[in-house]
Design a protein around this motif. Structure first.
Motif, PDB file in Angstrom:
ATOM      1  N   LYS A   1      43.935  23.350  46.865  1.00  0.00           N
ATOM      2  CA  LYS A   1      44.439  24.039  48.058  1.00  0.00           C
ATOM      3  C   LYS A   1      43.514  23.851  49.256  1.00  0.00           C
ATOM      4  CE  LYS A   1      46.909  27.884  45.853  1.00  0.00           C
ATOM      5  NZ  LYS A   1      46.692  29.310  45.511  1.00  0.00           N
ATOM      6  N   CYS A   2      42.214  23.871  49.024  1.00  0.00           N
ATOM      7  CA  CYS A   2      41.245  23.793  50.123  1.00  0.00           C
ATOM      8  C   CYS A   2      41.464  22.521  50.934  1.00  0.00           C
ATOM      9  CB  CYS A   2      39.828  23.786  49.548  1.00  0.00           C
ATOM     10  SG  CYS A   2      38.562  23.341  50.761  1.00  0.00           S
ATOM     11  N   TYR A   3      41.573  22.660  52.249  1.00  0.00           N
ATOM     12  CA  TYR A   3      41.699  21.442  53.058  1.00  0.00           C
ATOM     13  C   TYR A   3      40.486  21.234  53.972  1.00  0.00           C
ATOM     14  CZ  TYR A   3      43.865  24.394  56.764  1.00  0.00           C
ATOM     15  OH  TYR A   3      44.134  25.347  57.700  1.00  0.00           O
ATOM     16  N   MET A   4      39.381  21.815  53.579  1.00  0.00           N
ATOM     17  CA  MET A   4      38.098  21.589  54.264  1.00  0.00           C
ATOM     18  C   MET A   4      38.097  22.105  55.687  1.00  0.00           C
ATOM     19  SD  MET A   4      37.355  17.696  53.171  1.00  0.00           S
ATOM     20  CE  MET A   4      38.150  16.932  51.779  1.00  0.00           C
ATOM     21  N   SER A   5      38.738  23.236  55.914  1.00  0.00           N
ATOM     22  CA  SER A   5      38.753  23.798  57.266  1.00  0.00           C
ATOM     23  C   SER A   5      37.342  24.130  57.741  1.00  0.00           C
ATOM     24  CB  SER A   5      39.591  25.075  57.284  1.00  0.00           C
ATOM     25  OG  SER A   5      38.878  26.118  56.650  1.00  0.00           O
ATOM     26  N   GLY A   6      36.453  24.415  56.797  1.00  0.00           N
ATOM     27  CA  GLY A   6      35.066  24.729  57.161  1.00  0.00           C
ATOM     28  C   GLY A   6      34.831  26.191  57.502  1.00  0.00           C
ATOM     29  N   GLU A   7      35.902  26.987  57.564  1.00  0.00           N
ATOM     30  CA  GLU A   7      35.747  28.373  58.017  1.00  0.00           C
ATOM     31  C   GLU A   7      34.816  29.176  57.104  1.00  0.00           C
ATOM     32  OE1 GLU A   7      36.638  29.472  60.861  1.00  0.00           O
ATOM     33  OE2 GLU A   7      37.874  27.754  61.437  1.00  0.00           O
ATOM     34  N   CYS A   8      34.926  28.986  55.786  1.00  0.00           N
ATOM     35  CA  CYS A   8      34.095  29.799  54.886  1.00  0.00           C
ATOM     36  C   CYS A   8      32.608  29.506  55.100  1.00  0.00           C
ATOM     37  CB  CYS A   8      34.497  29.623  53.423  1.00  0.00           C
ATOM     38  SG  CYS A   8      34.461  27.926  52.830  1.00  0.00           S
ATOM     39  N   TYR A   9      32.228  28.234  55.115  1.00  0.00           N
ATOM     40  CA  TYR A   9      30.778  27.991  55.218  1.00  0.00           C
ATOM     41  C   TYR A   9      30.215  28.175  56.602  1.00  0.00           C
ATOM     42  CZ  TYR A   9      32.713  23.159  55.120  1.00  0.00           C
ATOM     43  OH  TYR A   9      33.456  22.029  55.288  1.00  0.00           O
TER      44      TYR A   9
ATOM     45  N   TYR B   1      33.938  19.945  51.074  1.00  0.00           N
ATOM     46  CA  TYR B   1      34.335  21.143  50.331  1.00  0.00           C
ATOM     47  C   TYR B   1      33.198  22.157  50.327  1.00  0.00           C
ATOM     48  CZ  TYR B   1      38.296  18.474  48.516  1.00  0.00           C
ATOM     49  OH  TYR B   1      39.438  17.732  48.413  1.00  0.00           O
ATOM     50  N   PRO B   2      33.526  23.449  50.145  1.00  0.00           N
ATOM     51  CA  PRO B   2      32.453  24.440  50.060  1.00  0.00           C
ATOM     52  C   PRO B   2      31.749  24.429  48.699  1.00  0.00           C
ATOM     53  CG  PRO B   2      34.612  25.513  49.909  1.00  0.00           C
ATOM     54  CD  PRO B   2      34.869  24.049  50.111  1.00  0.00           C
ATOM     55  N   ILE B   3      30.463  24.724  48.721  1.00  0.00           N
ATOM     56  CA  ILE B   3      29.715  24.984  47.487  1.00  0.00           C
ATOM     57  C   ILE B   3      29.334  26.448  47.539  1.00  0.00           C
ATOM     58  CG2 ILE B   3      27.571  24.537  46.233  1.00  0.00           C
ATOM     59  CD1 ILE B   3      27.446  21.808  47.556  1.00  0.00           C
TER      60      ILE B   3
ATOM     61  N   VAL C   1      39.531  34.956  55.585  1.00  0.00           N
ATOM     62  CA  VAL C   1      39.529  33.987  56.687  1.00  0.00           C
ATOM     63  C   VAL C   1      40.025  32.596  56.258  1.00  0.00           C
ATOM     64  CG1 VAL C   1      37.272  32.833  56.634  1.00  0.00           C
ATOM     65  CG2 VAL C   1      38.151  33.717  58.789  1.00  0.00           C
ATOM     66  N   CYS C   2      40.032  32.334  54.961  1.00  0.00           N
ATOM     67  CA  CYS C   2      40.414  30.991  54.494  1.00  0.00           C
ATOM     68  C   CYS C   2      41.888  30.714  54.802  1.00  0.00           C
ATOM     69  CB  CYS C   2      40.174  30.860  52.999  1.00  0.00           C
ATOM     70  SG  CYS C   2      40.859  29.328  52.333  1.00  0.00           S
ATOM     71  N   PRO C   3      42.143  29.711  55.631  1.00  0.00           N
ATOM     72  CA  PRO C   3      43.529  29.448  56.034  1.00  0.00           C
ATOM     73  C   PRO C   3      44.361  28.830  54.912  1.00  0.00           C
ATOM     74  CG  PRO C   3      42.066  27.795  56.974  1.00  0.00           C
ATOM     75  CD  PRO C   3      41.202  28.790  56.274  1.00  0.00           C
ATOM     76  N   ALA C   4      43.706  28.354  53.871  1.00  0.00           N
ATOM     77  CA  ALA C   4      44.419  27.665  52.799  1.00  0.00           C
ATOM     78  C   ALA C   4      44.626  28.559  51.582  1.00  0.00           C
ATOM     79  CB  ALA C   4      43.645  26.423  52.388  1.00  0.00           C
ATOM     80  N   VAL C   5      44.165  29.805  51.666  1.00  0.00           N
ATOM     81  CA  VAL C   5      44.211  30.725  50.525  1.00  0.00           C
ATOM     82  C   VAL C   5      43.641  30.046  49.282  1.00  0.00           C
ATOM     83  CG1 VAL C   5      45.618  32.541  49.474  1.00  0.00           C
ATOM     84  CG2 VAL C   5      46.434  31.429  51.535  1.00  0.00           C
ATOM     85  N   ALA C   6      42.490  29.442  49.440  1.00  0.00           N
ATOM     86  CA  ALA C   6      41.896  28.670  48.352  1.00  0.00           C
ATOM     87  C   ALA C   6      40.762  29.409  47.650  1.00  0.00           C
ATOM     88  CB  ALA C   6      41.370  27.345  48.901  1.00  0.00           C
ATOM     89  N   LEU C   7      40.404  30.598  48.165  1.00  0.00           N
ATOM     90  CA  LEU C   7      39.272  31.328  47.593  1.00  0.00           C
ATOM     91  C   LEU C   7      39.740  32.588  46.879  1.00  0.00           C
ATOM     92  CD1 LEU C   7      36.816  31.149  50.650  1.00  0.00           C
ATOM     93  CD2 LEU C   7      36.781  29.734  48.577  1.00  0.00           C
ATOM     94  N   SER C   8      39.029  32.945  45.805  1.00  0.00           N
ATOM     95  CA  SER C   8      39.334  34.197  45.120  1.00  0.00           C
ATOM     96  C   SER C   8      38.086  34.717  44.418  1.00  0.00           C
ATOM     97  CB  SER C   8      40.454  33.985  44.104  1.00  0.00           C
ATOM     98  OG  SER C   8      40.067  32.982  43.182  1.00  0.00           O
TER      99      SER C   8
HETATM  100  S1  SF4 Z   1      37.876  28.348  54.301  1.00  0.00           S
HETATM  101 FE1  SF4 Z   1      39.255  27.728  52.646  1.00  0.00          FE
HETATM  102  S2  SF4 Z   1      40.175  25.785  53.303  1.00  0.00           S
HETATM  103 FE2  SF4 Z   1      38.415  26.190  54.583  1.00  0.00          FE
HETATM  104  S3  SF4 Z   1      36.741  25.060  53.576  1.00  0.00           S
HETATM  105 FE3  SF4 Z   1      36.646  27.165  52.852  1.00  0.00          FE
HETATM  106  S4  SF4 Z   1      37.881  27.157  50.995  1.00  0.00           S
HETATM  107 FE4  SF4 Z   1      38.393  25.283  52.075  1.00  0.00          FE
END
Ligand code: SF4
Ligand code: HEM
Lengths: 425, 64
Positions: free
Chosen positions: B9-17, B31-33, B54-61
């Motif tokens: 799902k993650c598309y590397m938006s970068g918002e999390c890191y 990708y986030p580590i 904040v993750c736009p891809a709903v890739a985190l839980s």
């Molecule tokens: S915020 Fe979500 S989509 Fe963006 S890099 Fe982090 S995990 Fe991936």
């Protein structure tokens, strides 16, 4: 590495102040990339980075390349250096910056942005109505500079009947940013008029906030307290300049390239309006609205047999990185169909699943443009609405002097001075 | 508790890191580590919850 061992041809730093550089910086960019990938400009007391991956690296590394104008541990009077008053652009890598950013970042993306699209449609149509019967339009003043400011003033829920006045203040304000003298005086006057106008609105919305952007800024809390009226005004001005003027220039530059650089591709876009997004993306690579960002080093940075000292000023030439042969094939060709550029929405990380390189036109990382999605949507919508309503669009002049930065000190947003287009209905 | 990343799902938006450098950093691909293996204090949990939001891809839980 022959590049590193042979003596590079000298580069006179005064060229950065020349008219030639304002108009066509690309040959100098190439000289920088090829012969001086790290250039110490002693004349202006700064360093310059210009290759794609070096600019990317510096944007990503906020620990080493900080945007703060102040020393992280020293005193600094916020607002003292900006005509606009205190604003987010003064902040470097810090928790305060992240908090300020998060107050409004969500307003310009996702569902919030989707909700605004019908309004952008409507505003575009209204602006086009004003000139559609004339058979010609000066795109910069009658179209490009009209749409984004109306959109932002709507997002802030300013009364629509005052929109024309607001557009006028905004144009004076922007003209006052770069040119000094008489322009500056008029710009400051417009700013004061605008502040007098907005002051009661700020008080009102602080008491009875609505869903709009202005209310949101008024009631946002940073470390438990709201922003002062001055800070709210600084924030609003920033949005006007960072969101209005830039998007305006983007729209003008897109039309310029289709009318003069690649008239052959204009027909492709008319046949397939989805390609307006490609026009936006390739414009942001080929000759983006903003070419440079400034950073200060927080430590010594060794790079290409040289060392940038701590607390040195560094220019990241993203406009040069975007033309780097190391990242893009035929970088000096404007091509909306190029297959080596990520064409869709930009990522704050500058990394994409399709494995392609992105343009650097919004910056990357910590300070990555907050309006990236909105600028793209707004530009694509406004341009496609115009294209839909006209036939046979042509640049009116046989020759055009082209795109240029406004002047030396403004660090300016690039655009054509004017851009006349003729069309049939 | 652990933070899980769904790489599909993650598309590397970068918002999390970029919003929460305390908890994430970018890997070579984008990708986030996750930097903190076991989330057990409130401050870190707050970062995790905000990042999920904040993750736009709903890739985190968050998982037990
Ligand atoms: S915020 Fe979500 S989509 Fe963006 S890099 Fe982090 S995990 Fe991936
Ligand atoms: C095509 C149009 C635009 C261009 C070319 C552009 C360009 C940029 C660039 C290069 C930066 C990075 C600054 C840095 O690295 O220090 C930036 C930041 C910013 N942009 Fe944009 N921008 C555009 C549209 C917008 C819009 C529409 C908005 C708001 C509605 C906006 C708001 C901002 C803000 C607030 C920042 C500062 C972010 C921060 O410091 O964290 N921009 N923009």
């Amino acid at each position: 590495m022959s590049e590193a061992t042979s003596m590079p041809p000298p580069l006179d730093p005064r060229v950065f102040d020349s008219e030639e550089f304002q108009k066509d910086p690309f040959p100098i960019y190439k000289q920088l990339r090829d012969h001086h990938p790290i250039y110490h400009d002693r004349f202006h007391n700064r360093w310059i980075i210009s290759r794609y991956w070096d600019v990317d690296g510096a944007f990503q590394d906020n620990e080493s390349f900080d945007r703060a104008m102040y020393k992280p541990d020293g005193p600094y009077d916020f607002g003292s250096r900006h005509v606009f008053g205190p604003n987010i652009l003064e902040y470097g890598n810090s928790d305060e910056h992240r908090r300020l950013r998060n107050i409004v970042a969500g307003q310009f993306v996702g569902q919030k942005l989707q909700d605004f699209l019908p309004m952008i449609d409507q505003i575009s149509e209204e602006v086009i109505d004003r000139f559609i019967d004339k058979g010609e339009v000066e795109i910069v003043s009658e179209f490009a500079s009209q749409v984004p400011i109306r959109v932002i003033s709507n997002m802030m829920a300013l009364p629509r009947e005052d929109e024309d006045t607001f557009v006028e203040w905004y144009q004076l304000l922007i003209a006052g940013l770069g040119f000094g003298g008489e322009h500056l005086t008029r710009g400051l006057q417009a700013r004061n008029d605008m502040w007098d106008y907005i002051d009661p609105l700020i008080k009102e919305r602080s008491k009875n906030p609505g869903e709009d952007l202005l209310s949101r800024i008024c009631v946002a809390e940073i470390e438990g307290s709201r922003m002062t009226v001055e800070e709210v005004k600084g924030f609003i001005s920033l949005l006007l300049a960072a969101g209005g003027d830039t998007t305006e220039k983007a729209i003008a530059n897109m039309w310029y390239h289709l009318l003069y650089t690649r008239p052959d591709q204009l027909q492709d876009v008319i046949d397939n309006p989805a390609l307006w997004e490609n026009v936006f993306t390739e414009m942001m690579r080929y000759d983006p609205v903003v070419h440079a960002q400034f950073r200060y080093t927080t430590r010594e940075i060794p790079l290409y047999n040289d060392v940038i000292p701590e607390r040195a000023g560094v220019i990241l030439y993203l406009g040069a990185g975007n033309r780097d042969e190391r990242a893009f094939k035929d970088p000096d060709t404007f091509d909306i169909h190029r297959d080596d550029l990520h064409m869709g929405r930009e990522n704050r990380s500058g990394r994409y699943k399709d494995g392609k390189n992105g343009h650097l036109g919004f910056g990357i990382g910590q300070h990555f443009c907050m309006g990236y999605a909105m600028a793209r949507q707004e530009s694509a919508i406004a341009c496609s609405k115009l294209a839909e309503r006209i036939k046979n669009p042509k640049g009116k002049m046989a020759d055009h002097p082209g795109i240029s930065s406004p002047n030396i000190d403004s660090g300016g947003f690039r655009s054509p001075q004017d851009l006349w287009m003729t069309f049939d209905k | 508790m652990k933070v899980k990343i769904d790489k599909n799902k993650c598309y590397m938006s970068g918002e999390c890191y970029y919003n929460h450098p305390e908890l994430f950093k970018m890997d070579d691909e984008g990708y986030p580590i996750v930097l903190v293996d076991e989330i057990n204090d409130d401050a870190m949990k707050k970062h995790a919850l905000e990042a999920i939001e904040v993750c736009p891809a709903v890739a985190l839980s968050l998982e037990e």
